[in-house]
Design a protein around this motif. Structure first.
Motif, PDB file in Angstrom:
ATOM      1  N   VAL A  35     -19.000  -7.303 113.873  1.00 31.98           N
ATOM      2  CA  VAL A  35     -19.732  -6.552 112.854  1.00 31.98           C
ATOM      3  C   VAL A  35     -19.089  -6.731 111.481  1.00 31.98           C
ATOM      4  O   VAL A  35     -17.877  -6.570 111.311  1.00 31.98           O
ATOM      5  CB  VAL A  35     -19.778  -5.056 113.214  1.00 31.98           C
ATOM      6  CG1 VAL A  35     -20.513  -4.269 112.123  1.00 31.98           C
ATOM      7  CG2 VAL A  35     -20.458  -4.843 114.564  1.00 31.98           C
ATOM      8  N   CYS A  36     -19.934  -7.035 110.497  1.00 31.42           N
ATOM      9  CA  CYS A  36     -19.511  -7.142 109.101  1.00 31.42           C
ATOM     10  C   CYS A  36     -20.319  -6.152 108.273  1.00 31.42           C
ATOM     11  O   CYS A  36     -21.562  -6.140 108.338  1.00 31.42           O
ATOM     12  CB  CYS A  36     -19.755  -8.568 108.589  1.00 31.42           C
ATOM     13  SG  CYS A  36     -19.421  -8.801 106.825  1.00 31.42           S
ATOM     14  N   VAL A  37     -19.635  -5.303 107.506  1.00 31.66           N
ATOM     15  CA  VAL A  37     -20.295  -4.362 106.601  1.00 31.66           C
ATOM     16  C   VAL A  37     -19.701  -4.524 105.207  1.00 31.66           C
ATOM     17  O   VAL A  37     -18.495  -4.341 105.011  1.00 31.66           O
ATOM     18  CB  VAL A  37     -20.138  -2.903 107.081  1.00 31.66           C
ATOM     19  CG1 VAL A  37     -20.730  -1.943 106.053  1.00 31.66           C
ATOM     20  CG2 VAL A  37     -20.822  -2.714 108.431  1.00 31.66           C
ATOM     21  N   ASP A  38     -20.530  -4.919 104.281  1.00 30.91           N
ATOM     22  CA  ASP A  38     -20.100  -5.131 102.897  1.00 30.91           C
ATOM     23  C   ASP A  38     -18.897  -6.069 102.799  1.00 30.91           C
ATOM     24  O   ASP A  38     -17.975  -5.852 102.007  1.00 30.91           O
ATOM     25  CB  ASP A  38     -19.782  -3.797 102.216  1.00 30.91           C
ATOM     26  CG  ASP A  38     -21.014  -2.914 102.057  1.00 30.91           C
ATOM     27  OD1 ASP A  38     -22.131  -3.454 102.103  1.00 30.91           O
ATOM     28  OD2 ASP A  38     -20.855  -1.690 101.903  1.00 30.91           O
ATOM     29  N   GLY A  39     -18.912  -7.123 103.608  1.00 30.60           N
ATOM     30  CA  GLY A  39     -17.859  -8.133 103.559  1.00 30.60           C
ATOM     31  C   GLY A  39     -16.595  -7.783 104.314  1.00 30.60           C
ATOM     32  O   GLY A  39     -15.640  -8.562 104.308  1.00 30.60           O
ATOM     33  N   ILE A  40     -16.565  -6.626 104.956  1.00 32.89           N
ATOM     34  CA  ILE A  40     -15.385  -6.173 105.692  1.00 32.89           C
ATOM     35  C   ILE A  40     -15.704  -6.115 107.181  1.00 32.89           C
ATOM     36  O   ILE A  40     -16.772  -5.642 107.587  1.00 32.89           O
ATOM     37  CB  ILE A  40     -14.930  -4.780 105.205  1.00 32.89           C
ATOM     38  CG1 ILE A  40     -14.617  -4.823 103.710  1.00 32.89           C
ATOM     39  CG2 ILE A  40     -13.715  -4.295 106.001  1.00 32.89           C
ATOM     40  CD1 ILE A  40     -13.501  -5.762 103.320  1.00 32.89           C
ATOM     41  N   CYS A  41     -14.768  -6.573 108.007  1.00 32.75           N
ATOM     42  CA  CYS A  41     -14.955  -6.541 109.454  1.00 32.75           C
ATOM     43  C   CYS A  41     -14.823  -5.103 109.968  1.00 32.75           C
ATOM     44  O   CYS A  41     -13.875  -4.391 109.622  1.00 32.75           O
ATOM     45  CB  CYS A  41     -13.929  -7.436 110.130  1.00 32.75           C
ATOM     46  SG  CYS A  41     -14.167  -7.569 111.922  1.00 32.75           S
ATOM     47  N   LYS A  42     -15.757  -4.693 110.798  1.00 32.71           N
ATOM     48  CA  LYS A  42     -15.700  -3.373 111.434  1.00 32.71           C
ATOM     49  C   LYS A  42     -15.251  -3.454 112.890  1.00 32.71           C
ATOM     50  O   LYS A  42     -15.170  -2.427 113.573  1.00 32.71           O
ATOM     51  CB  LYS A  42     -17.076  -2.693 111.356  1.00 32.71           C
ATOM     52  CG  LYS A  42     -17.515  -2.362 109.930  1.00 32.71           C
ATOM     53  CD  LYS A  42     -16.561  -1.372 109.279  1.00 32.71           C
ATOM     54  CE  LYS A  42     -17.012  -0.984 107.885  1.00 32.71           C
ATOM     55  NZ  LYS A  42     -16.112   0.006 107.255  1.00 32.71           N
ATOM     56  N   GLY A  43     -14.988  -4.681 113.347  1.00 34.47           N
ATOM     57  CA  GLY A  43     -14.464  -4.845 114.695  1.00 34.47           C
ATOM     58  C   GLY A  43     -15.341  -5.734 115.553  1.00 34.47           C
ATOM     59  O   GLY A  43     -16.457  -6.098 115.186  1.00 34.47           O
ATOM     60  N   ALA A  44     -14.790  -6.076 116.721  1.00 39.12           N
ATOM     61  CA  ALA A  44     -15.509  -6.852 117.735  1.00 39.12           C
ATOM     62  C   ALA A  44     -15.741  -5.954 118.942  1.00 39.12           C
ATOM     63  O   ALA A  44     -14.888  -5.126 119.291  1.00 39.12           O
ATOM     64  CB  ALA A  44     -14.709  -8.083 118.127  1.00 39.12           C
ATOM     65  N   PHE A  45     -16.897  -6.130 119.612  1.00 38.87           N
ATOM     66  CA  PHE A  45     -17.297  -5.209 120.652  1.00 38.87           C
ATOM     67  C   PHE A  45     -17.970  -5.951 121.810  1.00 38.87           C
ATOM     68  O   PHE A  45     -18.652  -6.963 121.600  1.00 38.87           O
ATOM     69  CB  PHE A  45     -18.283  -4.163 120.104  1.00 38.87           C
ATOM     70  CG  PHE A  45     -17.797  -3.454 118.876  1.00 38.87           C
ATOM     71  CD1 PHE A  45     -17.011  -2.324 118.982  1.00 38.87           C
ATOM     72  CD2 PHE A  45     -18.113  -3.936 117.607  1.00 38.87           C
ATOM     73  CE1 PHE A  45     -16.558  -1.657 117.846  1.00 38.87           C
ATOM     74  CE2 PHE A  45     -17.671  -3.281 116.471  1.00 38.87           C
ATOM     75  CZ  PHE A  45     -16.882  -2.140 116.589  1.00 38.87           C
ATOM     76  N   THR A  46     -17.792  -5.392 123.005  1.00 41.75           N
ATOM     77  CA  THR A  46     -18.528  -5.898 124.165  1.00 41.75           C
ATOM     78  C   THR A  46     -19.984  -5.470 124.094  1.00 41.75           C
ATOM     79  O   THR A  46     -20.898  -6.248 124.384  1.00 41.75           O
ATOM     80  CB  THR A  46     -17.890  -5.368 125.461  1.00 41.75           C
ATOM     81  OG1 THR A  46     -16.518  -5.758 125.505  1.00 41.75           O
ATOM     82  CG2 THR A  46     -18.596  -5.937 126.683  1.00 41.75           C
ATOM     83  N   GLU A  47     -20.208  -4.220 123.700  1.00 42.61           N
ATOM     84  CA  GLU A  47     -21.544  -3.688 123.475  1.00 42.61           C
ATOM     85  C   GLU A  47     -21.644  -3.231 122.016  1.00 42.61           C
ATOM     86  O   GLU A  47     -20.705  -2.642 121.485  1.00 42.61           O
ATOM     87  CB  GLU A  47     -21.830  -2.505 124.404  1.00 42.61           C
ATOM     88  CG  GLU A  47     -21.765  -2.840 125.887  1.00 42.61           C
ATOM     89  CD  GLU A  47     -22.895  -3.756 126.328  1.00 42.61           C
ATOM     90  OE1 GLU A  47     -23.959  -3.751 125.660  1.00 42.61           O
ATOM     91  OE2 GLU A  47     -22.711  -4.484 127.322  1.00 42.61           O
ATOM     92  N   LEU A  48     -22.773  -3.487 121.385  1.00 43.93           N
ATOM     93  CA  LEU A  48     -22.925  -3.161 119.977  1.00 43.93           C
ATOM     94  C   LEU A  48     -23.059  -1.646 119.796  1.00 43.93           C
ATOM     95  O   LEU A  48     -23.977  -1.016 120.362  1.00 43.93           O
ATOM     96  CB  LEU A  48     -24.156  -3.862 119.404  1.00 43.93           C
ATOM     97  CG  LEU A  48     -24.383  -3.692 117.902  1.00 43.93           C
ATOM     98  CD1 LEU A  48     -23.221  -4.289 117.114  1.00 43.93           C
ATOM     99  CD2 LEU A  48     -25.695  -4.350 117.486  1.00 43.93           C
ATOM    100  N   PRO A  49     -22.168  -1.029 119.009  1.00 45.29           N
ATOM    101  CA  PRO A  49     -22.274   0.414 118.770  1.00 45.29           C
ATOM    102  C   PRO A  49     -23.602   0.781 118.118  1.00 45.29           C
ATOM    103  O   PRO A  49     -24.167   0.022 117.327  1.00 45.29           O
ATOM    104  CB  PRO A  49     -21.097   0.688 117.826  1.00 45.29           C
ATOM    105  CG  PRO A  49     -20.114  -0.397 118.104  1.00 45.29           C
ATOM    106  CD  PRO A  49     -20.954  -1.604 118.394  1.00 45.29           C
ATOM    107  N   GLU A  50     -24.081   1.973 118.439  1.00 47.75           N
ATOM    108  CA  GLU A  50     -25.373   2.442 117.977  1.00 47.75           C
ATOM    109  C   GLU A  50     -25.484   2.402 116.454  1.00 47.75           C
ATOM    110  O   GLU A  50     -26.539   2.044 115.901  1.00 47.75           O
ATOM    111  CB  GLU A  50     -25.598   3.879 118.471  1.00 47.75           C
ATOM    112  CG  GLU A  50     -27.006   4.393 118.266  1.00 47.75           C
ATOM    113  CD  GLU A  50     -28.032   3.678 119.153  1.00 47.75           C
ATOM    114  OE1 GLU A  50     -29.182   3.510 118.677  1.00 47.75           O
ATOM    115  OE2 GLU A  50     -27.674   3.267 120.270  1.00 47.75           O
TER     116      GLU A  50
END
Length: 430
Positions: free
Chosen positions: A30-45
């Motif tokens: 996940v990328c939000v405004d150019g910053i990584c929010k993490g990697a996930f097995t399942e995509l958070p809601e």
């Protein structure tokens, strides 16, 4: 949210630590405004409303940082490798760099360099220009257009440069440097200046002292070379006889930097415990240039010792003594050099692991730029999407095995897309 907000799906790999690589098969990044929010097995809601780009079985890894590359040397990479450092500089490098007084030549040559940098594994780089202000500004202009994030240096040289590549005095060199800094002030978003004394044999004591003062005055970082070659080290001892070692000579001129303003020292092939202590004390970064160290018969840097001592380290292509801008090839040669150091030099110094070299290419060198080089939450979103589907195998391979295989044989792997702070700066044409 900005357009630099999205989700990538694929085979994700990044360094959790110096010794550990985390992988996700068909994971979400996940990328939000150019910053990584993490990697996930399942995509958070909370991220399900973002655009999703599914890359299938392709690999997604952090962008790589090249801590030391000479842009004006790109045109003669892979040439003259029978020579050692000082002969190679005088025969090939200095005559080539003198040509950059011609702006038509500089413009065309730098276009080749920046085009290659844009499409390779590098997302951040620390770059040497030449001593020419106008050509260095042209290089910075072109790099800014690539979308990559870089430091670029106008080189300082007031002695031992030969015809056409020597500033007439320390005063002139410092004056030109200030004019260069004034000309580029507030001009770029992604391209920053870095002070660049080529190395002590090229810079008088007066010039080195002046650059040390300028670094502190303007809060500017410094890049240079350290302990690459035995003849170079002996030469520095002649030029600065009061120094206890090569690194101490930089210290004497206040050009070794601080932890808050770290200097990059390329090579450090022959750095001993005295230099290791100095490098660590100042928070300096070693730019490890395994390819060029072997091409110019300089030696093998004891990177394991530096790592264990807690010194900052990243990898570097060092074109043109390094033969390629390919950071994956640089990883491979780093691994091979480390194994040969263990086998032929000191069997108490264990070889680097693949995990460690992957870390150095991404998070290790990336840390010079801040929170860069991994997919942990809060880091800049620099990412490479890699297609290795032509690397045929009868095995079911893990993500970790696939990136190791890519390192040892990258001929059939290519970059599909490349992101820097969430912006796509390159895409391959299928």
């Amino acid at each position: 949210m900005k357009k630099e907000s999205f989700v990538l799906r694929g085979g994700i790999a990044f360094s959790e630590s110096q010794n550990s690589i985390i992988t996700y098969y068909r994971g979400y990044l996940v990328c939000v405004d150019g910053i990584c929010k993490g990697a996930f097995t399942e995509l958070p809601e909370e991220y399900k409303g973002l655009p999703l780009y599914d890359y299938g079985e392709r690999l997604i890894i952090p962008g790589m940082t090249d801590l030391h590359v000479h842009a004006p040397q790109y045109s003669f990479r892979g040439i003259g490798m029978d020579a050692e450092l000082l002969e190679w500089l005088s025969t090939y490098t200095f005559p080539e760099e003198a040509k950059y007084s011609n702006m038509d030549y500089a413009r065309h040559a730098y276009a080749f360099f920046t085009a290659d940098l844009r499409r390779c594994f590098t997302t951040r780089a620390v770059v040497f220009g030449t001593l020419h202000n106008e050509a260095t500004i042209e290089l910075m202009n072109q790099l800014e257009e690539t979308g990559l994030i870089t430091y670029v240096g106008k080189v300082n040289m007031d002695r031992n440069g030969g015809a056409g590549l020597e500033e007439e005095s320390a005063e002139t060199s410092l004056e030109h440097t200030r004019k260069w800094l004034e000309a580029i002030e507030d001009k770029y978003v992604n391209t920053k200046p870095i002070l660049t004394p080529r190395f002590i044999p090229s810079c008088s004591d007066e010039l080195m002292k002046g650059l040390g003062k300028l670094s502190a005055e303007k809060d500017l970082r410094i890049q240079s070379h350290l302990s690459e070659n035995h003849s170079e080290i002996a030469w520095v001892k002649e030029l600065v006889p009061e120094s206890t070692c090569y690194a101490n000579a930089y210290e004497m001129f206040d050009t070794m930097g601080t932890p808050e303003r770290p200097t990059i020292m390329a090579h450090c092939v022959h750095s001993d415990e005295r230099e290791m202590e100095i490098l660590k004390k100042h928070g300096a970064y070693i730019a490890h240039c395994a390819d060029s160290n072997m091409n110019l018969t300089s030696g093998i840097a004891p990177i394991r010792k530096f790592l264990d001592y807690g010194i900052n380290i990243g990898l570097a292509t060092d074109v043109a003594a390094g033969s390629s801008m390919n950071m994956v090839k640089t990883m491979l040669i780093t691994l091979q050099a480390s194994k040969m150091y263990y086998r032929l030099v000191d069997q108490n110094v264990k070889p680097l692991t693949f995990e460690e070299v992957f870390y150095l290419a991404t998070a290790g060198g990336g840390s010079y730029f801040g929170k860069v080089g991994t997919f942990k939450p809060g880091y800049d979103f620099d990412a490479l999407v890699i297609d290795d589907s032509k690397m045929f195998s009868m095995r079911d391979m893990s993500i970790r095995e696939r990136i190791e295989r890519m390192c040892y044989n990258d001929a059939d792997a290519f970059i599909k897309d490349k992101f820097v702070k969430g912006k796509k700066v390159f895409t391959a044409i299928d």
